[in-house]
Scaffold this motif. Structure first.
Motif, PDB file in Angstrom:
ATOM      1  N   LEU A 136       0.817  -1.218   0.000  1.00 54.63           N
ATOM      2  CA  LEU A 136       0.000   0.000   0.000  1.00 54.63           C
ATOM      3  C   LEU A 136       0.848   1.264   0.000  1.00 54.63           C
ATOM      4  O   LEU A 136       0.451   2.283  -0.579  1.00 54.63           O
ATOM      5  CB  LEU A 136      -0.948  -0.019   1.201  1.00 54.63           C
ATOM      6  CG  LEU A 136      -2.049  -1.086   1.135  1.00 54.63           C
ATOM      7  CD1 LEU A 136      -2.845  -1.122   2.429  1.00 54.63           C
ATOM      8  CD2 LEU A 136      -2.973  -0.849  -0.054  1.00 54.63           C
ATOM      9  N   GLU A 137       2.004   1.213   0.625  1.00 49.37           N
ATOM     10  CA  GLU A 137       2.925   2.366   0.553  1.00 49.37           C
ATOM     11  C   GLU A 137       3.326   2.611  -0.896  1.00 49.37           C
ATOM     12  O   GLU A 137       3.368   3.753  -1.358  1.00 49.37           O
ATOM     13  CB  GLU A 137       4.170   2.117   1.410  1.00 49.37           C
ATOM     14  CG  GLU A 137       3.957   2.253   2.908  1.00 49.37           C
ATOM     15  CD  GLU A 137       3.946   3.697   3.386  1.00 49.37           C
ATOM     16  OE1 GLU A 137       3.977   4.615   2.543  1.00 49.37           O
ATOM     17  OE2 GLU A 137       3.873   3.902   4.616  1.00 49.37           O
ATOM     18  N   ASN A 138       3.632   1.530  -1.616  1.00 48.95           N
ATOM     19  CA  ASN A 138       3.989   1.665  -3.034  1.00 48.95           C
ATOM     20  C   ASN A 138       2.794   2.125  -3.865  1.00 48.95           C
ATOM     21  O   ASN A 138       2.944   2.906  -4.814  1.00 48.95           O
ATOM     22  CB  ASN A 138       4.503   0.329  -3.570  1.00 48.95           C
ATOM     23  CG  ASN A 138       5.829  -0.075  -2.955  1.00 48.95           C
ATOM     24  OD1 ASN A 138       6.601   0.772  -2.516  1.00 48.95           O
ATOM     25  ND2 ASN A 138       6.106  -1.371  -2.918  1.00 48.95           N
ATOM     26  N   GLU A 139       1.613   1.637  -3.520  1.00 48.84           N
ATOM     27  CA  GLU A 139       0.391   2.006  -4.238  1.00 48.84           C
ATOM     28  C   GLU A 139       0.064   3.488  -4.061  1.00 48.84           C
ATOM     29  O   GLU A 139      -0.289   4.179  -5.015  1.00 48.84           O
ATOM     30  CB  GLU A 139      -0.772   1.151  -3.725  1.00 48.84           C
ATOM     31  CG  GLU A 139      -2.124   1.470  -4.339  1.00 48.84           C
ATOM     32  CD  GLU A 139      -2.356   0.816  -5.680  1.00 48.84           C
ATOM     33  OE1 GLU A 139      -3.370   1.145  -6.318  1.00 48.84           O
ATOM     34  OE2 GLU A 139      -1.532  -0.031  -6.098  1.00 48.84           O
ATOM     35  N   ASN A 165       3.714   9.871   1.250  1.00 50.83           N
ATOM     36  CA  ASN A 165       2.623  10.232   2.154  1.00 50.83           C
ATOM     37  C   ASN A 165       3.157  10.495   3.551  1.00 50.83           C
ATOM     38  O   ASN A 165       4.322  10.219   3.842  1.00 50.83           O
ATOM     39  CB  ASN A 165       1.575   9.104   2.193  1.00 50.83           C
ATOM     40  CG  ASN A 165       2.118   7.837   2.808  1.00 50.83           C
ATOM     41  OD1 ASN A 165       2.139   7.687   4.030  1.00 50.83           O
ATOM     42  ND2 ASN A 165       2.601   6.904   1.979  1.00 50.83           N
ATOM     43  N   ASP A 166       2.278  10.983   4.406  1.00 52.36           N
ATOM     44  CA  ASP A 166       2.651  11.285   5.785  1.00 52.36           C
ATOM     45  C   ASP A 166       1.735  10.533   6.756  1.00 52.36           C
ATOM     46  O   ASP A 166       1.477  10.988   7.861  1.00 52.36           O
ATOM     47  CB  ASP A 166       2.534  12.806   6.019  1.00 52.36           C
ATOM     48  CG  ASP A 166       3.233  13.250   7.289  1.00 52.36           C
ATOM     49  OD1 ASP A 166       4.262  12.634   7.642  1.00 52.36           O
ATOM     50  OD2 ASP A 166       2.734  14.174   7.955  1.00 52.36           O
ATOM     51  N   GLN A 220      -2.005  -0.289  13.096  1.00 49.81           N
ATOM     52  CA  GLN A 220      -3.319  -0.509  12.496  1.00 49.81           C
ATOM     53  C   GLN A 220      -3.896   0.786  11.922  1.00 49.81           C
ATOM     54  O   GLN A 220      -4.443   0.792  10.809  1.00 49.81           O
ATOM     55  CB  GLN A 220      -4.279  -1.071  13.544  1.00 49.81           C
ATOM     56  CG  GLN A 220      -5.684  -1.324  13.029  1.00 49.81           C
ATOM     57  CD  GLN A 220      -5.740  -2.475  12.051  1.00 49.81           C
ATOM     58  OE1 GLN A 220      -5.776  -3.628  12.454  1.00 49.81           O
ATOM     59  NE2 GLN A 220      -5.748  -2.171  10.768  1.00 49.81           N
ATOM     60  N   ILE A 221      -3.766   1.885  12.660  1.00 50.89           N
ATOM     61  CA  ILE A 221      -4.241   3.184  12.158  1.00 50.89           C
ATOM     62  C   ILE A 221      -3.495   3.559  10.885  1.00 50.89           C
ATOM     63  O   ILE A 221      -4.097   4.019   9.900  1.00 50.89           O
ATOM     64  CB  ILE A 221      -4.063   4.283  13.232  1.00 50.89           C
ATOM     65  CG1 ILE A 221      -4.855   3.947  14.499  1.00 50.89           C
ATOM     66  CG2 ILE A 221      -4.497   5.636  12.668  1.00 50.89           C
ATOM     67  CD1 ILE A 221      -6.339   3.822  14.302  1.00 50.89           C
ATOM     68  N   HIS A 222      -2.180   3.363  10.901  1.00 49.84           N
ATOM     69  CA  HIS A 222      -1.352   3.653   9.724  1.00 49.84           C
ATOM     70  C   HIS A 222      -1.831   2.847   8.519  1.00 49.84           C
ATOM     71  O   HIS A 222      -2.021   3.378   7.419  1.00 49.84           O
ATOM     72  CB  HIS A 222       0.106   3.315  10.046  1.00 49.84           C
ATOM     73  CG  HIS A 222       1.053   3.515   8.912  1.00 49.84           C
ATOM     74  ND1 HIS A 222       2.211   2.792   8.765  1.00 49.84           N
ATOM     75  CD2 HIS A 222       1.006   4.352   7.839  1.00 49.84           C
ATOM     76  CE1 HIS A 222       2.833   3.175   7.672  1.00 49.84           C
ATOM     77  NE2 HIS A 222       2.133   4.120   7.089  1.00 49.84           N
ATOM     78  N   LEU A 223      -2.065   1.552   8.732  1.00 52.97           N
ATOM     79  CA  LEU A 223      -2.521   0.678   7.654  1.00 52.97           C
ATOM     80  C   LEU A 223      -3.906   1.095   7.157  1.00 52.97           C
ATOM     81  O   LEU A 223      -4.177   1.091   5.947  1.00 52.97           O
ATOM     82  CB  LEU A 223      -2.546  -0.758   8.152  1.00 52.97           C
ATOM     83  CG  LEU A 223      -2.731  -1.871   7.119  1.00 52.97           C
ATOM     84  CD1 LEU A 223      -1.704  -1.753   5.995  1.00 52.97           C
ATOM     85  CD2 LEU A 223      -2.637  -3.224   7.787  1.00 52.97           C
TER      86      LEU A 223
END
Length: 329
Positions: free
Chosen positions: A63-66, A70-71, A111-114
């Motif tokens: 998801l980071e790659n997708e 981001n912050d 979990q919040i980050h995800l």
């Protein structure tokens, strides 16, 4: 196969398996003769929380790659600190998140980050045609703001309506009589839209004009309601409402677990995930297992069809041979 939903990701590990490769180095020693090697530690962690931890790490990386730059990690940390302050400190906060299934503050933050990454990725992959947006706008009604008094007895509800019509204060009567949590706020329900309230309540509330109160008790599964609509905005033009309508449409999509499954599965398949450790090969089955099952089913169907074809050909050959024999006789 168990399918994935946004609320179903479990972060059960406090220690990350990444970096714990097989090695002769020790992570702990016990006296002169005892030790725990990195390999032993890795194997123990893998057998207990390996798949869940690997799933979390893969999801986050994909998801980071997708999403791209981001912050969200900082946002997640700030959100956790704000929540902690709002509930009265770290001790109370930890008690609350442990009730939710999180062992540590770090797990909850992850979990919040995800969730933030997932929301961004899903939104980016969700689009609507002009016709779909127009159709939604045609049936759309803006949110209204209302208060209510909820009681168990119909006669009491009728008496309260009479008192309000004679000049009694709605909020005061709500505070004194309402049986739900809105009593402390004078019965205020805030702003809400279609689909957020039980059907009977929604129908009655949206039928009222701004400043109007229901003159007969509205019965629902919760009891008898007296409804007062305090704000009912006029519906704007399509151009004025377009962005709001799209946001509502996206939010509806993101509340559909089947849709979330479909998009997340697509994202994970596009990422070309290859799990090297055979013991952890099932970590992403919630996303990738369906393809394997379909392929296996297809192969089985093909084998069955081929077998049926061969049997049919054998039977035809036997019938032909029999016919030829009879003809010769």
């Amino acid at each position: 196969m168990k399918k994935f939903t946004a609320s179903a990701i479990t972060l059960l590990a406090t220690l990350t398996l990444a970096g714990c490769s097989s090695s002769s180095e020790d992570v702990a020693t016990i006296g002169d003769n005892g030790s725990v090697s990195k390999e032993e530690f890795y194997e123990a962690m893998k057998s207990s929380v390996g798949e869940n931890t690997l799933q979390r790490l893969i999801l986050t990386e994909v998801l980071e790659n997708e999403v791209g730059k981001n912050d969200y990690k900082s946002q997640a940390e700030a959100e956790v600190l704000a929540t902690m302050e709002s509930v009265g400190g770290q001790e109370t906060f930890l008690g609350l998140i442990q009730q939710m299934g999180f062992a540590t503050q770090e797990e909850y933050t992850s979990q919040i980050h995800l969730n933030l990454l997932m929301d961004d990725a899903l939104r980016d992959r969700t689009s609507f045609t002009d016709e779909e947006v127009q159709a939604y706008y045609d049936t759309y009604e803006p949110n209204i703001t209302a208060s209510h008094i909820l009681v168990e007895d119909e006669d009491l509800a009728k008496d309260l309506i009479k008192q309000i019509n004679e000049g009694a204060d709605f909020a005061e009567l709500a505070a004194e009589n309402s049986t739900d949590g809105t009593a402390q706020n004078g019965g205020s329900l805030g702003s809400f839209g279609k689909g957020q309230m039980v059907a009977e309540f929604e129908e009655a509330a949206f039928a009222l004009e701004e400043g109007e109160m229901s003159q007969t008790p509205v019965k629902t599964e919760h009891g008898y309601h007296i409804i007062l609509v305090t704000e009912k905005p006029e519906k704007g033009t399509f151009e004025e409402e377009e962005e709001n309508v799209k946001e509502l449409m996206i939010n509806e999509k993101l509340s559909d677990s089947a849709y979330l499954d479909e998009v997340m599965t697509t994202i994970m398949k596009d990422a070309d995930i290859n799990i090297k450790d055979a013991d952890l090969k099932n970590a992403m089955d919630a996303f990738l297992g369906e393809t394997e099952e379909v392929e296996e089913s297809t192969e089985e169907d093909a084998a069955t069809e081929e077998s049926a074809t061969e049997e049919s050909a054998t039977e035809e050959s036997a019938e032909t041979e029999s016919a030829e024999t009879e003809s010769a006789e």
